[in-house]
Scaffold this motif. Structure first.
Motif, mmCIF file in Angstrom:
data_model
loop_
_atom_site.group_PDB
_atom_site.id
_atom_site.type_symbol
_atom_site.label_atom_id
_atom_site.label_comp_id
_atom_site.label_asym_id
_atom_site.label_seq_id
_atom_site.Cartn_x
_atom_site.Cartn_y
_atom_site.Cartn_z
ATOM 1 N N LYS A 11 -4.802 6.094 4.595
ATOM 2 C CA LYS A 11 -5.384 4.808 4.914
ATOM 3 C C LYS A 11 -4.262 3.828 5.194
ATOM 4 O O LYS A 11 -3.306 3.723 4.428
ATOM 5 N N VAL A 19 -9.620 -2.193 0.203
ATOM 6 C CA VAL A 19 -9.673 -0.746 0.453
ATOM 7 C C VAL A 19 -10.326 -0.072 -0.757
ATOM 8 O O VAL A 19 -10.244 -0.577 -1.887
ATOM 9 N N LEU A 116 -1.846 5.485 0.792
ATOM 10 C CA LEU A 116 -2.142 4.137 1.273
ATOM 11 C C LEU A 116 -0.874 3.472 1.775
ATOM 12 O O LEU A 116 0.143 3.442 1.070
#
Lengths: 119, 120
Positions: A11, A19, A116
């Motif tokens: 992501k 998120v 992430l």
């Protein structure tokens, strides 16, 4: 036997965005963990659940991080708003429950993690 | 407070050489568990071995062996006859009795990891 499932695997977001990560533990595992692993470091526990209750969240930055395990099975970890220093791999793990007072340590099984990147 | 230190950040060996990974821990607990995990490039942590503080007997499991010395708070791990597939980051971890007596507490404290590169 299926392992610990996590999604998404990757992501990329911009700072101040939100998120969420999802984890499905191994069937029958009552204990679920979320770890944060910053590049070049070992994993650090963020939060531990026993069924749908929190056992330990002492290292969870509660001003921006939240986690839930409403039905005692799968779990979500949310960051809102994200900061640059939140860039890391978020690992989910699960283990069989162990009654309090017993010293045997059940093995933790880890998922593949969500990487992430906060820009 | 618990702490795990892996002083070696990276080790490079040629295939078939032995490689020993150092781990030093700190804990006030009299009962605790020590672990080694492997993290290959895919990212998933894989459990390798577990040792409790009551048992200092050192063992061998296949190409893996470990040396637990309570007197020096060390829990070293050796891969014998290394192979290219052993290339990964290896983590030492500790779980103390403070956590045992919480409800199902199994909190792991990890070291910083040692990257092992095995060259063919």
């Amino acid at each position: 036997e299926a392992g610990v499932a996590q999604s998404p695997r990757y992501k990329i977001i911009e700072k101040r965005q939100s998120v969420a990560f999802w984890c499905n533990p191994i069937s029958g595992h009552a204990t679920l963990y979320w770890y944060q692993q910053i590049l070049g470091q070992g994993p650090k526990l963020l939060i531990q659940f026993q069924n749908n209750g929190v056992v330990d969240d002492s290292q969870l930055p509660k001003d921006r991080f939240s986690a839930e395990r409403l039905k005692g099975v799968d779990s979500t970890l949310k960051i809102q708003p994200a900061k640059l220093e939140d860039s890391a791999v978020y690992l989910c793990a699960s283990s069989l429950a162990r009654p309090p007072g017993q010293t045997f340590h059940n093995e933790q099984f880890f998922g593949p993690g969500t990487r992430l990147t906060v820009l | 407070a618990q702490k795990v230190t892996q002083a070696q950040t990276e080790i490079s060996v040629v295939e078939k050489e032995d490689v020993t990974l150092d781990c030093v821990y700190e804990t006030r607990d009299t009962t605790y568990y020590l672990f080694w995990y492997k993290q290959p490039p895919s990212g998933e942590l894989v459990f390798l071995i577990r040792r409790n503080s009551f048992d200092e007997q050192n063992e061998i499991s296949g190409r893996y062996s470990w040396n637990f010395q309570k007197s020096t708070s060390s829990f070293n791990f050796t891969i014998t006859a290394s192979q290219v597939v052993d290339s990964a980051v290896y983590f030492c971890a500790l779980s103390g009795s403070e956590d045992f007596f919480k409800a199902a507490g199994n909190k792991l404290t990890f070291g910083g990891g040692t990257r092992v590169l095995v060259k063919p």
